[in-house]
Write a protein that holds these residues in place. Structure first.
Motif, mmCIF file in Angstrom:
data_model
loop_
_atom_site.group_PDB
_atom_site.id
_atom_site.type_symbol
_atom_site.label_atom_id
_atom_site.label_comp_id
_atom_site.label_asym_id
_atom_site.label_seq_id
_atom_site.Cartn_x
_atom_site.Cartn_y
_atom_site.Cartn_z
ATOM 1 N N ASP A 1 -2.064 6.164 3.088
ATOM 2 C CA ASP A 1 -1.143 6.022 1.958
ATOM 3 C C ASP A 1 -1.828 5.408 0.743
ATOM 4 N N PHE A 2 -3.159 5.473 0.698
ATOM 5 C CA PHE A 2 -3.883 4.931 -0.446
ATOM 6 C C PHE A 2 -4.891 5.960 -0.920
ATOM 7 N N GLU A 3 -5.383 5.772 -2.135
ATOM 8 C CA GLU A 3 -6.363 6.694 -2.697
ATOM 9 C C GLU A 3 -7.369 5.920 -3.538
ATOM 10 N N GLY B 1 -9.170 4.147 -6.349
ATOM 11 C CA GLY B 1 -8.625 3.463 -7.528
ATOM 12 C C GLY B 1 -7.504 2.493 -7.195
ATOM 13 N N ASP B 2 -6.946 2.594 -5.974
ATOM 14 C CA ASP B 2 -5.851 1.701 -5.570
ATOM 15 C C ASP B 2 -6.383 0.296 -5.282
ATOM 16 N N MET B 3 -5.556 -0.705 -5.583
ATOM 17 C CA MET B 3 -5.875 -2.101 -5.270
ATOM 18 C C MET B 3 -5.360 -2.358 -3.854
ATOM 19 N N VAL B 4 -6.232 -2.906 -2.987
ATOM 20 C CA VAL B 4 -5.845 -3.192 -1.605
ATOM 21 C C VAL B 4 -6.204 -4.629 -1.245
ATOM 22 N N THR C 1 -9.143 -9.149 -2.060
ATOM 23 C CA THR C 1 -8.580 -7.947 -2.669
ATOM 24 C C THR C 1 -9.711 -7.167 -3.317
ATOM 25 N N ILE D 1 -10.748 -2.938 -5.142
ATOM 26 C CA ILE D 1 -10.348 -1.602 -5.593
ATOM 27 C C ILE D 1 -11.113 -0.569 -4.771
ATOM 28 N N LYS E 1 -2.210 -1.568 1.103
ATOM 29 C CA LYS E 1 -2.091 -1.284 -0.321
ATOM 30 C C LYS E 1 -1.254 -2.356 -1.004
#
Length: 171
Positions: free
Chosen positions: A117-119, A121-124, A135, A137, A170
């Protein structure tokens, strides 16, 4: 994304790990990470008895062979075929033949389709492991190895870190 398959490469006996290291170095140098996904020398645990002492050791399952999960094209074929220690791909003549699903299953290689469910560029946030509560990117996603490469701030510098899918969530 192109279709990748598992192929078998024949090597000089005892050169399996050297071939694996050489191919991985070439993948890195030529930036072929998206075409050659994994280089593997399958091992199995064996109990050896020497002088009456049982000892658990790892032995190569297929001495003289290296497995590759790759997209077959002229570039990847050339890179692998011209790696020192490689005598050729397994297949009739010079035509590499990919392993069938049945052969892969027999070797314990699973083809898992992973949905995330993430791609990029996403912050995790890292929820477990050494990097817990960190945290970052997402810079790269490797569904085959089930890892993401995230960029974390370490000592005031952006540093790439590989984290398992199961260790992030995410934000």
């Amino acid at each position: 994304m192109s279709k990748t398959n598992w192929y078998v490469v024949h090597t000089y006996s005892g050169y399996e790990n050297k071939v694996k290291a050489n191919i991985e170095k070439t993948i890195e140098n030529r930036k072929l990470q998206d075409q050659i996904l994994e280089v593997s020398v399958p091992l199995q645990d064996v109990i050896e008895v020497k002088n009456g002492v049982k000892k658990k050791v790892q032995k190569k399952m297929f001495p003289g062979y290296v497995l590759l999960n790759m997209e077959m094209n002229d570039d990847t074929w050339y890179v692998v075929r011209n790696t020192r220690g490689v005598t050729g791909f397994v297949g009739p003549g010079s035509k590499p033949v990919p392993l069938t699903d049945l052969e892969m299953k027999a070797m314990g290689i699973k083809k898992d389709d992973v949905v995330v469910d993430f791609e990029i560029g996403d912050m995790v946030e890292v929820v477990s492991g050494v990097w817990e509560n960190t945290t970052g990117i997402i810079k790269q996603i490797n569904t085959h190895k089930q890892i993401v490469t995230i960029s974390v701030d370490m000592f005031g510098r952006e540093t790439p870190v590989e984290i398992s899918f199961t260790d992030i969530r995410k934000l």
